[in-house]
Design a protein around this motif. Structure first.
Motif, mmCIF file in Angstrom:
data_model
loop_
_atom_site.group_PDB
_atom_site.id
_atom_site.type_symbol
_atom_site.label_atom_id
_atom_site.label_comp_id
_atom_site.label_asym_id
_atom_site.label_seq_id
_atom_site.Cartn_x
_atom_site.Cartn_y
_atom_site.Cartn_z
ATOM 1 N N PHE A 74 62.472 121.452 -41.157
ATOM 2 C CA PHE A 74 61.382 122.281 -40.659
ATOM 3 C C PHE A 74 60.031 121.617 -40.923
ATOM 4 O O PHE A 74 59.186 121.538 -40.028
ATOM 5 N N ASN A 75 59.826 121.128 -42.133
ATOM 6 C CA ASN A 75 58.560 120.489 -42.469
ATOM 7 C C ASN A 75 58.316 119.237 -41.644
ATOM 8 O O ASN A 75 57.193 118.986 -41.206
ATOM 9 N N ASP A 76 59.348 118.437 -41.394
ATOM 10 C CA ASP A 76 59.167 117.225 -40.595
ATOM 11 C C ASP A 76 58.831 117.559 -39.138
ATOM 12 O O ASP A 76 58.123 116.803 -38.488
ATOM 13 N N ILE A 77 59.349 118.661 -38.635
ATOM 14 C CA ILE A 77 59.103 119.009 -37.237
ATOM 15 C C ILE A 77 57.841 119.851 -37.074
ATOM 16 O O ILE A 77 57.005 119.574 -36.215
ATOM 17 N N VAL A 78 57.675 120.865 -37.896
ATOM 18 C CA VAL A 78 56.577 121.814 -37.707
ATOM 19 C C VAL A 78 55.338 121.423 -38.487
ATOM 20 O O VAL A 78 54.233 121.426 -37.951
#
Length: 184
Positions: free
Chosen positions: A177-181
């Protein structure tokens, strides 16, 4: 004389407060405090099932991981689920599910000899992710994520395995999630 100094001090205090308020307003307009790097054009996401291709297999792992990942994106972003032509596509596979001893206890003597027993075990889950950003293709990637949880070996594995899997899934999903968002 004292009165004019008080008046000057009051004016200076108001100038400082006004300056701080103005600076806060400027910073708020320059930075999105939600932390999301998703552009406003991104409206839809499709998260395909992550099959469990690990040698050691927990039957519910694929479904539990996929549902938790879908929930994370649908609950914490403004993205809507899509079936065809999503703005973001997330898919992959679970490549490793392993429980290994991490520390060894003292040997105990039995009728058949000494037995060395692990004091702690480590659950490791590894997931390979393919991410396609159809709005900004340069942000697309293929990446492997892994995390682990350590637990006492004297606990009954059948009773704690689900809880440990949930902990590790949550950690892996946070990374994805952190890498994408967040794109930090």
């Amino acid at each position: 004389m004292v009165r004019s100094q008080k008046s000057k001090a009051r004016i200076q205090k108001r100038i400082v407060i006004f300056s701080l308020f103005s600076l806060l307003l400027i910073l708020t307009n320059c930075y999105n405090f939600s932390g999301s790097s998703l552009s406003p054009e991104m409206k839809t996401v499709k998260i395909n099932t992550f099959p469990n291709n690990a040698a050691n297999n927990l039957p519910s792992l694929s479904q539990d991981f996929t549902v938790a990942l879908q929930n994370r994106f649908l609950q914490r972003t403004t993205l809507k689920g899509a079936v065809d032509k999503p703005d973001l596509l997330i898919e992959g596979e679970i490549t490793d599910y392993n429980i290994t001893p991490t520390s060894v206890g003292a040997a105990t003597t039995t009728n058949t000899g000494n037995i060395v027993q692990a004091q702690q075990n480590k659950l490791t889950i590894t997931v390979k992710v393919h991410y396609e950003n159809n709005i900004d293709p340069k942000l697309s990637f293929d990446k492997t994520y892994s995390d682990e949880a350590v637990f006492n070996s004297d606990l009954d594995l059948n009773s704690i395995e689900t809880a440990q899997v949930k902990i590790v899934n949550e950690r892996v999903i946070n990374k994805i999630f952190n890498d994408i968002v967040a794109n930090w």
